[in-house]
Design a protein around this motif. Sequence first.
Motif, PDB file in Angstrom:
ATOM      1  N   GLY A 157     -18.630 -15.728   1.479  1.00 33.85           N
ATOM      2  CA  GLY A 157     -17.428 -14.932   1.670  1.00 33.85           C
ATOM      3  C   GLY A 157     -16.758 -15.218   2.950  1.00 33.85           C
ATOM      4  N   GLU A 158     -16.214 -14.219   3.520  1.00 31.74           N
ATOM      5  CA  GLU A 158     -15.205 -14.267   4.845  1.00 31.74           C
ATOM      6  C   GLU A 158     -16.281 -14.738   5.809  1.00 31.74           C
ATOM      7  N   ASN A 159     -17.149 -14.326   6.121  1.00 32.73           N
ATOM      8  CA  ASN A 159     -18.196 -14.606   7.173  1.00 32.73           C
ATOM      9  C   ASN A 159     -18.580 -15.934   7.051  1.00 32.73           C
ATOM     10  N   TRP A 160     -19.147 -16.496   6.033  1.00 29.87           N
ATOM     11  CA  TRP A 160     -19.498 -17.817   5.742  1.00 29.87           C
ATOM     12  C   TRP A 160     -18.477 -18.587   6.116  1.00 29.87           C
ATOM     13  N   GLN A 161     -17.028 -18.469   5.779  1.00 30.82           N
ATOM     14  CA  GLN A 161     -15.864 -19.077   6.013  1.00 30.82           C
ATOM     15  C   GLN A 161     -15.812 -19.337   7.554  1.00 30.82           C
ATOM     16  N   CYS A 162     -15.765 -18.070   8.432  1.00 29.03           N
ATOM     17  CA  CYS A 162     -15.740 -18.260   9.796  1.00 29.03           C
ATOM     18  C   CYS A 162     -16.731 -18.990  10.432  1.00 29.03           C
ATOM     19  N   LEU A 163     -18.117 -19.131   9.951  1.00 27.59           N
ATOM     20  CA  LEU A 163     -18.938 -19.824  10.687  1.00 27.59           C
ATOM     21  C   LEU A 163     -18.753 -21.348  10.395  1.00 27.59           C
ATOM     22  N   ALA A 164     -18.649 -21.579   8.912  1.00 25.87           N
ATOM     23  CA  ALA A 164     -18.255 -22.914   8.566  1.00 25.87           C
ATOM     24  C   ALA A 164     -17.224 -23.560   9.636  1.00 25.87           C
ATOM     25  N   GLU A 165     -15.966 -22.601   9.549  1.00 20.58           N
ATOM     26  CA  GLU A 165     -14.912 -23.470  10.455  1.00 20.58           C
ATOM     27  C   GLU A 165     -15.293 -23.364  11.828  1.00 20.58           C
ATOM     28  N   ALA A 166     -16.009 -22.454  12.402  1.00 20.63           N
ATOM     29  CA  ALA A 166     -16.588 -22.673  13.852  1.00 20.63           C
ATOM     30  C   ALA A 166     -17.344 -23.954  13.902  1.00 20.63           C
ATOM     31  N   LEU A 167     -18.451 -24.145  13.004  1.00 21.97           N
ATOM     32  CA  LEU A 167     -19.091 -25.549  13.021  1.00 21.97           C
ATOM     33  C   LEU A 167     -18.265 -26.560  12.922  1.00 21.97           C
ATOM     34  N   TYR A 168     -17.163 -26.638  12.026  1.00 20.64           N
ATOM     35  CA  TYR A 168     -16.482 -27.964  11.792  1.00 20.64           C
ATOM     36  C   TYR A 168     -15.714 -28.113  13.124  1.00 20.64           C
TER      37      TYR A 168
END
Length: 222
Positions: free
Chosen positions: A88-99
Amino acid sequence: MTVMKAIFAAVSAASICVAATSAAANELLATRLGAILGQEREALSVVPASRMNILTSLPPAQERGLTTRSGIVYDREFLAAQPAPDGGENWQCLAEALYFEARGETVRGMFAVGEVILNRVDSDVYPDTLCKVINQGTGRRYACQFTYTCDGKPETIAEPRSWERVGKVARILIDGAPRALTGGATHYHTKAVNPSWAQRFPRTAEIGVHYFYRQPVRTASN
């Protein structure tokens, strides 16, 4: 002139002799090396294939210090074997931060940066969701917590392989992976900079191109 001719003849003869000697020496050396290699091949031919595989393979991840008790292995082979990530949204946020913050890091480095973000979520000092932590201060140029959210550059995912890799790291972390790399760190910076707060915060780890720090504990006297 006669003397000069004699000298030239002597030099020429010596050169021919040296060349002949060198050629003979090279031929002898090649013969001996061939014999040695032949003996090695003969000796290796009797070693079972299973034994050769063991001798020529890397040690298990556990022996290389890459795995945890939970079975997580900090290398790309482990990530490649994981299912395609989603969330969901939080996974998307964390993945973007790591990217944007750590995609060029080692797998261990990616997990370490992710640990910092999750440690902040658990802290009373920061917001209580991944997206809120990551976007804290966004909108104020260079006043945000994570530079990529306020540097004015478009946040474009241009490397599909890196995106899949950080997405898997994000999924594993959100699913409850142990945070054992950074000693409870809530901050990090690259080795290329030296922020003022780094002088006051206890350093907990050095992983890849980052230093990691833990927020000082406030006391009644502070």
